[in-house]
Design a protein around this motif. Structure first.
Motif, short mmCIF file in Angstrom:
data_model
loop_
_atom_site.label_atom_id
_atom_site.label_comp_id
_atom_site.label_asym_id
_atom_site.label_seq_id
_atom_site.Cartn_x
_atom_site.Cartn_y
_atom_site.Cartn_z
N ARG A 3 -6.23 6.54 -0.31
CA ARG A 3 -6.34 8.11 -0.27
C ARG A 3 -6.00 8.51 1.07
NH1 ARG A 3 -12.48 9.20 -2.51
NH2 ARG A 3 -12.10 9.04 -4.48
N GLY A 4 -4.67 8.74 1.14
CA GLY A 4 -3.89 9.01 2.38
C GLY A 4 -3.33 7.70 2.90
N GLY A 5 -2.42 8.09 4.13
CA GLY A 5 -1.77 7.15 4.83
C GLY A 5 -2.53 6.49 5.62
N ALA A 6 -3.62 7.06 6.48
CA ALA A 6 -4.48 6.21 7.51
C ALA A 6 -5.17 5.16 6.85
CB ALA A 6 -5.36 7.17 8.05
N PRO A 7 -5.89 5.32 5.71
CA PRO A 7 -6.47 4.08 5.26
C PRO A 7 -5.58 2.93 4.88
CG PRO A 7 -7.46 6.17 4.12
CD PRO A 7 -6.07 6.35 4.93
N ALA A 8 -4.39 3.44 4.31
CA ALA A 8 -3.40 2.18 3.99
C ALA A 8 -3.15 1.40 5.29
CB ALA A 8 -2.02 2.79 3.22
N ILE A 9 -3.01 2.06 6.36
CA ILE A 9 -2.32 1.61 7.60
C ILE A 9 -3.63 0.55 8.29
CG2 ILE A 9 -1.72 2.04 10.09
CD1 ILE A 9 0.26 2.44 8.28
N ASN A 10 -4.84 1.25 7.93
CA ASN A 10 -6.04 0.46 8.50
C ASN A 10 -6.22 -0.97 7.89
OD1 ASN A 10 -6.58 2.49 10.32
ND2 ASN A 10 -8.19 3.36 8.94
N GLU A 11 -5.89 -0.97 6.53
CA GLU A 11 -5.61 -2.30 5.77
C GLU A 11 -4.48 -3.20 6.13
OE1 GLU A 11 -7.97 -2.90 2.41
OE2 GLU A 11 -8.84 -2.11 4.21
N ALA A 15 0.83 -1.24 -0.10
CA ALA A 15 0.12 -0.08 -0.11
C ALA A 15 0.85 1.08 0.08
CB ALA A 15 -0.94 0.04 1.10
N ILE A 16 0.16 2.30 -0.59
CA ILE A 16 0.98 3.80 -0.66
C ILE A 16 -0.03 4.65 -0.60
CG2 ILE A 16 3.05 2.84 -2.16
CD1 ILE A 16 1.54 4.46 -4.31
N PRO A 17 0.22 5.76 0.09
CA PRO A 17 -0.65 6.96 0.25
C PRO A 17 -1.28 7.71 -0.62
CG PRO A 17 1.39 7.63 1.06
CD PRO A 17 1.57 6.23 0.78
#
Length: 320
Positions: A182-190, A153-155
């Protein structure tokens, strides 16, 4: 679109802004072109809390997401230059996107007035706990053994993490699949949910979850180990010749009066010098700076000089 409000109190309107003739005129909007919950969003809200009282304004932080940051950036570009709307975003979103996109819709030097660089940050490589990966060497072995699952993932597409991922793919010898969010937070959640094995993003976005043990950061991107994660080796230490860092900045629409940008710069620089603000940014992996407007432009130009050959060599272009 999400908003955060910060009431400014009763401070007098500063000399740079026209005297407010209505409640609307006393509102200052900070546009952040990515989602809520990440380091940049937190930075914007913290600045809003600090500069509102100093300027006699009610500060609203708006998350205008879309098109890898271009939606929010272009909304500021077309905003009236009256001191009501400003942009806070990562440096690469401003200077790198025009290098990789066929029609970004903006020129970072011609379409905006610089205000200040506000914070520095690094990038990192993180992994899901579901993979059992504990080091960069483990990651390389896992990717080679599981090329069909080798996604990261990338932001956002066309970002520095995008090109860090490209370099990692080449170094490992596996064509890893890139998943822009769409940003760093969604990627981290995944990553937390185990839906993806790897993530390349900002250290600030990953730090709290790494400390909580919900993900594992296996490498940082600086020239030396980050002060926030001294136990995490750099990519260079781990055998990959990759070094990258970046920053957040603040801009106004072109044509905004110098008095307005100067007053905002003073408020921002003063806020970022406060020990409690420095400590709060430290806690999320950001290093407070606060520069002159001229320095912000010089920093952008230096970044273009450094990264353009790398981007050109990759041949990457965006058209949507």
């Amino acid at each position: 679109m999400k908003r955060r409000h910060f009431l400014a109190g009763t401070a007098a309107v500063t000399a740079g802004w026209p005297r407010a003739a209505s409640a609307q005129a006393s509102v200052l909007k900070l546009i952040f072109p990515f989602g809520a919950g990440g380091g940049g969003d937190t930075l914007g809200r913290l600045l809003g809390e600090q500069i509102g009282p100093a300027l006699g304004k009610t500060v609203i932080v708006e998350n205008r997401i879309g098109a890898d940051g271009r939606t929010g950036i272009n909304s500021v570009r077309t905003s009236p230059p009256d001191g009501s709307t400003f942009l806070i975003t990562t440096g690469p979103t401003m200077w790198l996107m025009p290098l990789v996109h066929k029609a970004p819709g903006y020129d970072p030097f011609a379409d905006f007035e610089p205000v200040s660089q506000v914070a520095l940050f690094e990038f990192c490589l993180s992994v899901s706990n579901a993979c059992g990966i504990k080091s960069v060497a483990d990651m390389a072995a896992w990717v080679k053994a599981n090329p069909d699952k080798a996604t990261y993932a990338i932001p956002g597409a066309g970002t520095i993490p995008h090109f860090i991922g490209n370099s990692l793919s080449k170094a490992v010898g596996v064509d890893m699949k890139r998943l822009p969010y769409r940003g760093g937070a969604p990627a981290i959640n995944e990553l937390i949910g185990g839906h993806i094995p790897l993530s390349v993003g900002t250290l600030a976005d990953a730090l709290q979850q790494h400390n909580a043990g919900t993900i594992r950061m296996i490498a940082s991107s600086g020239g030396t180990r980050s002060k926030f994660t001294p136990d995490v080796p750099t990519l260079k230490e781990s055998g990959f010749d990759i070094v990258a860092d970046s920053w957040y900045g603040l801009w106004a629409p072109k044509g905004t009066a110098a008095g307005i940008t100067s007053e905002l710069n003073k408020a921002v620089v003063a806020a970022l010098a406060k020990p409690d603000v420095i400590a709060r940014l430290d806690s999320i992996g950001l290093v407070a700076t606060g520069t002159s407007a001229a320095d912000l432009t010089n920093i952008m130009r230096a970044n273009v000089t450094r990264w353009k050959p790398i981007i050109d060599e990759s041949g990457y272009k965006m058209d949507n």
